[in-house]
Motif scaffolding. Structure first.
Motif, PDB file in Angstrom:
ATOM      1  N   MET A   3      38.538  27.551 -16.447  1.00  0.00           N
ATOM      2  CA  MET A   3      37.952  26.791 -17.767  1.00  0.00           C
ATOM      3  C   MET A   3      36.519  27.599 -17.707  1.00  0.00           C
ATOM      4  SD  MET A   3      39.213  23.242 -17.301  1.00  0.00           S
ATOM      5  CE  MET A   3      40.786  22.927 -17.893  1.00  0.00           C
ATOM      6  N   LEU A   4      35.698  27.799 -17.085  1.00  0.00           N
ATOM      7  CA  LEU A   4      34.578  28.412 -16.735  1.00  0.00           C
ATOM      8  C   LEU A   4      34.110  29.558 -17.231  1.00  0.00           C
ATOM      9  CD1 LEU A   4      32.619  26.330 -13.712  1.00  0.00           C
ATOM     10  CD2 LEU A   4      33.398  26.071 -15.950  1.00  0.00           C
ATOM     11  N   THR A   5      35.339  30.586 -16.501  1.00  0.00           N
ATOM     12  CA  THR A   5      34.917  31.900 -16.903  1.00  0.00           C
ATOM     13  C   THR A   5      35.197  32.430 -18.774  1.00  0.00           C
ATOM     14  OG1 THR A   5      37.493  32.327 -16.076  1.00  0.00           O
ATOM     15  CG2 THR A   5      34.931  32.880 -15.114  1.00  0.00           C
ATOM     16  N   ASP A   6      36.384  31.068 -18.716  1.00  0.00           N
ATOM     17  CA  ASP A   6      36.735  31.886 -20.324  1.00  0.00           C
ATOM     18  C   ASP A   6      36.599  30.957 -21.724  1.00  0.00           C
ATOM     19  OD1 ASP A   6      39.367  31.938 -22.123  1.00  0.00           O
ATOM     20  OD2 ASP A   6      38.765  30.201 -22.702  1.00  0.00           O
ATOM     21  N   ALA A   7      35.299  30.587 -20.858  1.00  0.00           N
ATOM     22  CA  ALA A   7      33.788  29.115 -21.813  1.00  0.00           C
ATOM     23  C   ALA A   7      32.304  30.442 -21.445  1.00  0.00           C
ATOM     24  CB  ALA A   7      33.412  28.385 -21.395  1.00  0.00           C
ATOM     25  N   GLY A   8      32.908  31.749 -21.190  1.00  0.00           N
ATOM     26  CA  GLY A   8      31.794  33.432 -20.913  1.00  0.00           C
ATOM     27  C   GLY A   8      30.722  32.722 -19.880  1.00  0.00           C
ATOM     28  N   VAL A   9      30.882  31.660 -18.901  1.00  0.00           N
ATOM     29  CA  VAL A   9      30.064  31.332 -17.903  1.00  0.00           C
ATOM     30  C   VAL A   9      29.833  32.666 -16.876  1.00  0.00           C
ATOM     31  CG1 VAL A   9      29.861  29.600 -15.796  1.00  0.00           C
ATOM     32  CG2 VAL A   9      30.439  29.116 -18.131  1.00  0.00           C
ATOM     33  N   LYS A  10      28.523  33.144 -16.250  1.00  0.00           N
ATOM     34  CA  LYS A  10      28.516  34.058 -14.866  1.00  0.00           C
ATOM     35  C   LYS A  10      28.319  33.148 -14.045  1.00  0.00           C
ATOM     36  CE  LYS A  10      28.977  37.227 -18.157  1.00  0.00           C
ATOM     37  NZ  LYS A  10      30.226  38.274 -18.521  1.00  0.00           N
ATOM     38  N   HIS A  11      27.638  31.734 -13.655  1.00  0.00           N
ATOM     39  CA  HIS A  11      27.073  31.484 -12.890  1.00  0.00           C
ATOM     40  C   HIS A  11      27.460  29.839 -12.101  1.00  0.00           C
ATOM     41  CE1 HIS A  11      24.521  34.707 -13.500  1.00  0.00           C
ATOM     42  NE2 HIS A  11      24.116  34.965 -12.224  1.00  0.00           N
ATOM     43  N   VAL A  12      27.319  29.889 -11.040  1.00  0.00           N
ATOM     44  CA  VAL A  12      27.941  27.838 -11.219  1.00  0.00           C
ATOM     45  C   VAL A  12      26.662  27.657  -9.658  1.00  0.00           C
ATOM     46  CG1 VAL A  12      30.335  28.846  -9.505  1.00  0.00           C
ATOM     47  CG2 VAL A  12      29.719  26.197 -10.877  1.00  0.00           C
ATOM     48  N   ILE A  13      26.201  26.164 -10.131  1.00  0.00           N
ATOM     49  CA  ILE A  13      25.834  26.483  -9.139  1.00  0.00           C
ATOM     50  C   ILE A  13      26.656  24.996  -7.809  1.00  0.00           C
ATOM     51  CG2 ILE A  13      23.581  23.852  -8.234  1.00  0.00           C
ATOM     52  CD1 ILE A  13      22.580  24.672 -11.332  1.00  0.00           C
ATOM     53  N   ILE A  14      26.387  25.103  -7.116  1.00  0.00           N
ATOM     54  CA  ILE A  14      27.492  24.710  -5.842  1.00  0.00           C
ATOM     55  C   ILE A  14      26.575  23.562  -4.965  1.00  0.00           C
ATOM     56  CG2 ILE A  14      29.204  25.099  -3.978  1.00  0.00           C
ATOM     57  CD1 ILE A  14      30.246  27.746  -6.102  1.00  0.00           C
ATOM     58  N   GLY A  15      26.761  22.415  -4.796  1.00  0.00           N
ATOM     59  CA  GLY A  15      26.634  21.726  -3.223  1.00  0.00           C
ATOM     60  C   GLY A  15      25.183  21.255  -3.873  1.00  0.00           C
ATOM     61  N   HIS A  16      24.133  21.591  -5.176  1.00  0.00           N
ATOM     62  CA  HIS A  16      22.944  20.577  -5.303  1.00  0.00           C
ATOM     63  C   HIS A  16      23.054  19.139  -4.251  1.00  0.00           C
ATOM     64  CE1 HIS A  16      19.627  19.647  -7.537  1.00  0.00           C
ATOM     65  NE2 HIS A  16      19.655  20.208  -7.265  1.00  0.00           N
ATOM     66  N   SER A  17      22.213  18.679  -3.850  1.00  0.00           N
ATOM     67  CA  SER A  17      21.830  18.018  -3.318  1.00  0.00           C
ATOM     68  C   SER A  17      22.251  16.411  -3.884  1.00  0.00           C
ATOM     69  CB  SER A  17      20.603  17.626  -2.601  1.00  0.00           C
ATOM     70  OG  SER A  17      19.764  17.515  -3.598  1.00  0.00           O
ATOM     71  N   GLU A  18      22.137  16.506  -5.276  1.00  0.00           N
ATOM     72  CA  GLU A  18      22.677  15.338  -6.066  1.00  0.00           C
ATOM     73  C   GLU A  18      23.907  14.958  -5.696  1.00  0.00           C
ATOM     74  OE1 GLU A  18      18.558  15.745  -9.000  1.00  0.00           O
ATOM     75  OE2 GLU A  18      20.357  16.656  -9.465  1.00  0.00           O
ATOM     76  N   ARG A  19      24.562  16.100  -6.184  1.00  0.00           N
ATOM     77  CA  ARG A  19      26.200  16.222  -6.018  1.00  0.00           C
ATOM     78  C   ARG A  19      26.816  15.716  -4.311  1.00  0.00           C
ATOM     79  NH1 ARG A  19      28.990  16.342 -10.072  1.00  0.00           N
ATOM     80  NH2 ARG A  19      30.889  16.318  -8.764  1.00  0.00           N
ATOM     81  N   ARG A  20      25.831  16.412  -3.279  1.00  0.00           N
ATOM     82  CA  ARG A  20      26.346  16.013  -2.214  1.00  0.00           C
ATOM     83  C   ARG A  20      25.902  14.411  -2.171  1.00  0.00           C
ATOM     84  NH1 ARG A  20      26.427  20.413   0.956  1.00  0.00           N
ATOM     85  NH2 ARG A  20      25.496  21.879   0.834  1.00  0.00           N
ATOM     86  N   GLN A  21      24.649  14.121  -2.268  1.00  0.00           N
ATOM     87  CA  GLN A  21      24.007  12.673  -3.136  1.00  0.00           C
ATOM     88  C   GLN A  21      25.339  11.323  -3.233  1.00  0.00           C
ATOM     89  OE1 GLN A  21      20.006  11.914  -3.207  1.00  0.00           O
ATOM     90  NE2 GLN A  21      19.838   9.617  -2.947  1.00  0.00           N
ATOM     91  N   TYR A  22      25.326  11.972  -4.060  1.00  0.00           N
ATOM     92  CA  TYR A  22      26.144  10.771  -5.127  1.00  0.00           C
ATOM     93  C   TYR A  22      27.681  10.658  -5.967  1.00  0.00           C
ATOM     94  CZ  TYR A  22      21.156  10.680  -7.363  1.00  0.00           C
ATOM     95  OH  TYR A  22      19.579  10.207  -7.536  1.00  0.00           O
ATOM     96  N   PHE A  23      27.730  12.058  -4.986  1.00  0.00           N
ATOM     97  CA  PHE A  23      29.487  12.258  -5.474  1.00  0.00           C
ATOM     98  C   PHE A  23      29.619  12.319  -3.772  1.00  0.00           C
ATOM     99  CE2 PHE A  23      27.069  12.846  -9.311  1.00  0.00           C
ATOM    100  CZ  PHE A  23      27.622  11.777  -9.988  1.00  0.00           C
ATOM    101  N   GLY A  24      29.730  12.654  -3.140  1.00  0.00           N
ATOM    102  CA  GLY A  24      29.662  12.918  -1.183  1.00  0.00           C
ATOM    103  C   GLY A  24      30.335  13.961  -1.453  1.00  0.00           C
ATOM    104  N   GLU A  25      30.035  14.979  -1.701  1.00  0.00           N
ATOM    105  CA  GLU A  25      29.948  16.420  -1.693  1.00  0.00           C
ATOM    106  C   GLU A  25      30.237  16.895  -0.207  1.00  0.00           C
ATOM    107  OE1 GLU A  25      29.245  19.751  -4.649  1.00  0.00           O
ATOM    108  OE2 GLU A  25      30.317  18.119  -6.118  1.00  0.00           O
ATOM    109  N   THR A  26      31.304  18.058   0.426  1.00  0.00           N
ATOM    110  CA  THR A  26      30.574  17.934   1.865  1.00  0.00           C
ATOM    111  C   THR A  26      30.175  19.292   1.881  1.00  0.00           C
ATOM    112  OG1 THR A  26      33.162  18.127   2.548  1.00  0.00           O
ATOM    113  CG2 THR A  26      31.966  16.260   2.954  1.00  0.00           C
ATOM    114  N   ASP A  27      30.398  19.518   3.616  1.00  0.00           N
ATOM    115  CA  ASP A  27      28.922  21.457   3.335  1.00  0.00           C
ATOM    116  C   ASP A  27      30.795  22.132   3.406  1.00  0.00           C
ATOM    117  OD1 ASP A  27      27.215  20.758   4.278  1.00  0.00           O
ATOM    118  OD2 ASP A  27      27.503  20.435   6.220  1.00  0.00           O
ATOM    119  N   GLU A  28      32.221  21.512   3.535  1.00  0.00           N
ATOM    120  CA  GLU A  28      33.452  22.160   3.737  1.00  0.00           C
ATOM    121  C   GLU A  28      33.428  22.131   2.145  1.00  0.00           C
ATOM    122  OE1 GLU A  28      32.988  20.592   7.560  1.00  0.00           O
ATOM    123  OE2 GLU A  28      32.319  19.575   5.308  1.00  0.00           O
TER     124      GLU A  28
END
Length: 247
Positions: free
Chosen positions: A81-106
């Motif tokens: 969906m991102l590439t179809d929209a023209g996205v070139k980069h994506v932020i992964i593992g931002h501390s706010e994603r880890r803190q508020y949404f429980g994202e892990t290193d895995e």
């Protein structure tokens, strides 16, 4: 020579209309730079943002994505969906994603691998809390984040990645790591990449600093040998972002 990058993380700010207006304001201010400029905008603003930067050297990125191609994942967004929209980069593992949404290193590793599958450049975030810094485990903590993020990533793909070091205690607080603190951690990240791969990969990969970067401190931070630019939060929402780009 690594090309510098100034990436703006707009977080949950700006409507699609406001995003287009800000981009139009910024375009002439960053037109004559040899820095890679990326605006990571909210999902709803991606398509109008891509349209607004058409014909410029500015790229549009996303702030997150899921590690599955499709399915019953309400509220998530797939890489195609991102590439179809023209996205070139994506932020992964931002501390706010880890803190508020429980994202892990895995989770971060799964997303990194999926981003590569779709030709999206991952901006992989790492960073320590104030407690971790005071405990003296900053480098150990960040090495763990980096090593897990790059599991099963080939050397050829690793060279394309961007790593963003963001001390959590400096994000949106007005506190900034000293130039020496930022450079020390970025250097250790590069050394970690060299351990995982080799010198050539470590020398090619770009490492950004993030955490209350502003037009006032950007030039000093970006003059460091292991800091290749910035992942900028609040300051990317203003025309002053151009000062950071041109630093």
């Amino acid at each position: 020579m690594r090309k510098r990058m100034a990436a703006g993380n707009w977080k949950m700010n700006k409507t699609a209309t406001e995003a287009r207006a800000l981009i139009e304001e910024l375009k002439p201010l960053v037109a004559n730079t040899d820095v890679d400029v990326v605006f990571c905008v909210p999902f709803i603003s991606i398509i109008p943002a891509v349209q607004a930067v058409a014909g410029t050297g500015i790229s549009i990125g996303a702030q997150n994505m899921y590690f599955e191609e499709n399915g019953a994942y309400t509220g998530e967004i797939a890489p195609n969906m991102l590439t179809d929209a023209g996205v070139k980069h994506v932020i992964i593992g931002h501390s706010e994603r880890r803190q508020y949404f429980g994202e892990t290193d895995e989770d971060v590793n799964k997303k990194v691998l999926k981003a590569y599958e779709h030709g999206i450049t991952p901006i992989i975030c790492c960073g320590e809390s104030l407690v971790q810094r005071e405990q003296g485990i900053t480098i150990d903590w960040i090495r763990q984040q980096v090593k897990i993020a790059f599991q099963e990533v080939t050397p050829q793909l690793a060279k394309l990645a961007v790593i963003a070091y963001e001390p959590i205690w400096a994000i949106g607080t007005g506190k900034v790591a000293t130039t020496e603190q930022a450079e020390e951690v970025c250097r250790k990240i590069r050394e970690c990449i060299e351990e995982i791969y080799d010198v050539s990969v470590a020398e090619e990969i770009r490492i950004l600093y993030g955490g209350s970067v502003s037009g006032a401190n950007a030039a000093e931070l970006f003059s460091m040998p292991d800091i290749d630019g910035g992942l900028v939060g609040g300051a990317s929402l203003k025309a002053d972002f151009a000062k950071i780009v041109n630093s």
